[in-house]
Design a protein around this motif. Structure first.
Motif, PDB file in Angstrom:
ATOM      1  N   LYS A 329       0.824  -1.220   0.000  1.00 20.71           N
ATOM      2  CA  LYS A 329       0.000   0.000   0.000  1.00 20.71           C
ATOM      3  C   LYS A 329       0.855   1.265   0.000  1.00 20.71           C
ATOM      4  CE  LYS A 329      -4.009  -2.100   0.233  1.00 20.71           C
ATOM      5  NZ  LYS A 329      -5.016  -1.996  -0.861  1.00 20.71           N
ATOM      6  N   VAL A 330       1.935   1.226  -0.763  1.00 19.85           N
ATOM      7  CA  VAL A 330       2.848   2.353  -0.867  1.00 19.85           C
ATOM      8  C   VAL A 330       2.924   2.807  -2.330  1.00 19.85           C
ATOM      9  CG1 VAL A 330       5.256   3.074  -0.655  1.00 19.85           C
ATOM     10  CG2 VAL A 330       4.239   1.628   1.108  1.00 19.85           C
ATOM     11  N   PRO A 331       2.848   4.117  -2.609  1.00 18.54           N
ATOM     12  CA  PRO A 331       2.952   4.610  -3.989  1.00 18.54           C
ATOM     13  C   PRO A 331       4.407   4.624  -4.452  1.00 18.54           C
ATOM     14  CG  PRO A 331       2.656   6.458  -2.504  1.00 18.54           C
ATOM     15  CD  PRO A 331       2.588   5.221  -1.656  1.00 18.54           C
ATOM     16  N   HIS A 332       4.879   3.503  -4.977  1.00 19.68           N
ATOM     17  CA  HIS A 332       6.304   3.323  -5.227  1.00 19.68           C
ATOM     18  C   HIS A 332       6.867   4.257  -6.298  1.00 19.68           C
ATOM     19  CE1 HIS A 332       3.875   0.399  -7.442  1.00 19.68           C
ATOM     20  NE2 HIS A 332       4.781   0.407  -8.404  1.00 19.68           N
ATOM     21  N   TRP A 333       6.137   4.424  -7.399  1.00 18.77           N
ATOM     22  CA  TRP A 333       6.659   5.317  -8.442  1.00 18.77           C
ATOM     23  C   TRP A 333       6.659   6.773  -7.976  1.00 18.77           C
ATOM     24  CZ3 TRP A 333       9.648   3.116 -11.552  1.00 18.77           C
ATOM     25  CH2 TRP A 333       9.365   1.859 -12.104  1.00 18.77           C
ATOM     26  N   ALA A 334       5.698   7.127  -7.157  1.00 20.54           N
ATOM     27  CA  ALA A 334       5.634   8.497  -6.627  1.00 20.54           C
ATOM     28  C   ALA A 334       6.757   8.757  -5.633  1.00 20.54           C
ATOM     29  CB  ALA A 334       4.280   8.739  -5.965  1.00 20.54           C
ATOM     30  N   LEU A 335       7.334   7.702  -5.092  1.00 17.36           N
ATOM     31  CA  LEU A 335       8.512   7.833  -4.234  1.00 17.36           C
ATOM     32  C   LEU A 335       9.795   7.888  -5.059  1.00 17.36           C
ATOM     33  CD1 LEU A 335       7.605   5.298  -1.408  1.00 17.36           C
ATOM     34  CD2 LEU A 335       8.293   7.663  -0.991  1.00 17.36           C
ATOM     35  N   ILE A 336       9.886   7.022  -6.063  1.00 17.47           N
ATOM     36  CA  ILE A 336      11.150   6.828  -6.777  1.00 17.47           C
ATOM     37  C   ILE A 336      11.443   7.945  -7.779  1.00 17.47           C
ATOM     38  CG2 ILE A 336      12.348   5.325  -8.411  1.00 17.47           C
ATOM     39  CD1 ILE A 336      10.832   2.953  -7.048  1.00 17.47           C
ATOM     40  N   ILE A 337      10.463   8.305  -8.616  1.00 17.24           N
ATOM     41  CA  ILE A 337      10.732   9.259  -9.698  1.00 17.24           C
ATOM     42  C   ILE A 337      11.125  10.646  -9.170  1.00 17.24           C
ATOM     43  CG2 ILE A 337       9.701  10.477 -11.661  1.00 17.24           C
ATOM     44  CD1 ILE A 337       8.196   7.909 -12.317  1.00 17.24           C
ATOM     45  N   PRO A 338      10.364  11.244  -8.224  1.00 14.86           N
ATOM     46  CA  PRO A 338      10.826  12.536  -7.683  1.00 14.86           C
ATOM     47  C   PRO A 338      12.155  12.405  -6.934  1.00 14.86           C
ATOM     48  CG  PRO A 338       8.502  12.189  -7.208  1.00 14.86           C
ATOM     49  CD  PRO A 338       9.046  10.884  -7.689  1.00 14.86           C
ATOM     50  N   GLY A 339      12.411  11.211  -6.369  1.00 19.02           N
ATOM     51  CA  GLY A 339      13.683  10.989  -5.694  1.00 19.02           C
ATOM     52  C   GLY A 339      14.852  11.060  -6.659  1.00 19.02           C
ATOM     53  N   VAL A 340      14.676  10.482  -7.844  1.00 19.36           N
ATOM     54  CA  VAL A 340      15.721  10.553  -8.872  1.00 19.36           C
ATOM     55  C   VAL A 340      15.947  12.003  -9.296  1.00 19.36           C
ATOM     56  CG1 VAL A 340      16.310   9.921 -11.248  1.00 19.36           C
ATOM     57  CG2 VAL A 340      15.303   8.219  -9.709  1.00 19.36           C
ATOM     58  N   ILE A 341      14.848  12.751  -9.488  1.00 19.70           N
ATOM     59  CA  ILE A 341      14.956  14.162  -9.868  1.00 19.70           C
ATOM     60  C   ILE A 341      15.657  14.956  -8.766  1.00 19.70           C
ATOM     61  CG2 ILE A 341      13.634  16.252 -10.375  1.00 19.70           C
ATOM     62  CD1 ILE A 341      11.510  14.418 -11.648  1.00 19.70           C
TER      63      ILE A 341
END
Length: 440
Positions: A329-341
């Motif tokens: 129940k975690v929004p994984h892409w919403a964590l990863i993509i802004p993290g890369v940016i």
């Protein structure tokens, strides 16, 4: 129905106390560095006025957000209201301003973390930034309950460091230290002298003692009882921060002099060294534990941006895949993509520039959210509100006026950051006009 199940966060993970802790953790790094640079543009009393006015702005904003988030709880936070009262375009503009703040701030904080680690162990640079992004995004991917409990522990250590510092410096407090200031040094020191322009110039630094507390409503969908927990959590966090800000701005310069504190890179640690000597063990301990304050803000703001990106994607402002959630129940892409940016931004090594960009996004979002509150009270009077902000629209107008003053101060202080922020906002609006508007 299937899509809704795939975009449903874990409900009931946070009560009001965890939400309040989340609010404090968003902000706590600002107590360890940044606020003190205001003494370069004004004297102690001017700084106190700046902190009081920015504290008033945030307190009024928090009261408005408490009402709005309790009435319409959402991972979108305050911008859901903006969309309701100002339409898709107004909602996107508000969300974009918040996203600018929350996506850039971690880049600034991880640069400051690198500086702390370099002072402690002599290592810094992109590898340090990458490790922190990977590790702490990884903790968030494990699950929201685990993430919030970890955040609680780190925040407690950071608060203890502040308390220990204040207790140690308290006996060394002197009014003469407050009167000594690098601002207007050519004139006779006067504890209560200031001018309006210098107070206005100190707004961006005073904000560091409260910046990002408005992110508590981003956890709305994971609250146990949003109608009760959100107002209690965000107001509780704000009250703690107000007390903390007053104590910090009085006792740190009161022990080390406002003139010297204005030049410190780490005001709490450097003030302890000023009083107890360069070899102070207490200063070394606070320096080490002070790292927890930076980590707490870094960790919690990652939580904030992930919920915002998740909500923006779910409502069509961003590509739909970014609102997908994992089996935990975690929004994984919403964590990863802004993290890369954010990691890419951190490679600039310019922490102060990054935080100034974030502050500009923040003040713009405060103005938009206060307008949203005013319109909500006017156009949706019948909406059920479990909590009502004292003062109603008057409270929102206070936020609006002070946020616009703070915004102009930010532009005057760092024109480069302002131009970058405007460019990023322009690119975001361009994306919305070309692509996002079709999805929303």
């Amino acid at each position: 129905m299937k899509h809704e199940e795939k975009t449903q966060l874990q409900k009931g993970a946070a009560g009001w106390f965890l939400l309040a802790t989340l609010g404090v953790s968003y902000v706590i790094s600002g107590s360890f560095a940044g606020w003190n640079f205001g003494f370069a543009v004004t004297n102690w009393f001017g700084m106190v006025i700046a902190v009081a006015l920015m504290g008033l702005m945030y307190f009024c904003l928090v009261l408005c957000l408490a009402e709005m988030s309790a009435a319409l709880p959402s991972a979108a936070g305050g911008y859901r209201i903006s969309r309701k009262v100002m339409g898709d375009t107004g909602g996107f503009a508000t969300a974009l301003a918040v996203l600018l703040e929350y996506s850039i701030a971690p880049a600034a904080i991880v640069i400051f973390i690198g500086q702390y680690i370099e002072a402690l162990w002599g290592i810094n640079g992109p590898l340090v930034y990458a490790v922190f992004y990977v590790v702490f995004i990884g903790v968030h991917l494990v699950g929201v309950g685990e993430a919030l409990r970890f955040m609680l522990v780190v925040t407690v250590f950071a608060v203890l460091a502040i308390v220990v510092t204040l207790l140690a410096l308290g006996p060394h407090f002197s009014l003469s230290n407050l009167a000594a200031s690098s601002y207007g040094a050519s004139t006779e020191p006067n504890l209560f002298s200031f001018d309006v322009v210098s107070v206005w110039a100190a707004f961006p630094f005073a904000m560091w003692l409260f910046l990002a507390v408005e992110g508590v409503p981003l956890a709305a969908e994971e609250a146990k009882d949003p109608a009760v927990d959100l107002p209690r959590g965000i107001i509780g966090a704000m009250l703690f921060l107000l007390v903390s800000a007053v104590l910090i701005v009085v006792f740190i310069p009161g022990a080390a002099s406002s003139q010297q504190v204005g030049d410190y890179g780490a005001p709490l640690v450097d003030a302890l060294k000023h009083v107890f000597g360069e070899e102070s063990v207490l200063a070394d301990v606070v320096n080490l534990v002070g790292l927890a304050g930076l980590i707490a803000s870094f960790f919690s703001i990652i939580f904030g941006y992930s919920r915002l990106v998740f909500a923006m994607s779910r409502e069509g402002y961003l590509p739909r895949f970014m609102s997908a959630i994992s089996s935990r129940k975690v929004p994984h892409w919403a964590l990863i993509i802004p993290g890369v940016i954010g990691f890419i931004c951190s490679l600039s090594g310019k922490g102060e520039l990054m935080i100034n960009i974030a502050v500009i996004g923040a003040t713009l979002s405060y103005a938009l959210q206060s307008v949203s509150y005013i319109l909500l009270k006017r156009d949706y009077a019948e909406l059920h509100r479990p909590y009502r902000a004292p003062g109603g629209q008057k409270t929102a107008y206070v936020t609006l006026v002070l946020s616009l003053l703070a915004l102009t101060s930010c532009f005057a202080y760092d024109l480069v950051a302002a131009l970058i922020a405007l460019t990023l906002m322009g690119l975001g609006v361009g994306y919305y006009v070309l692509l996002g508007q079709k999805r929303a």
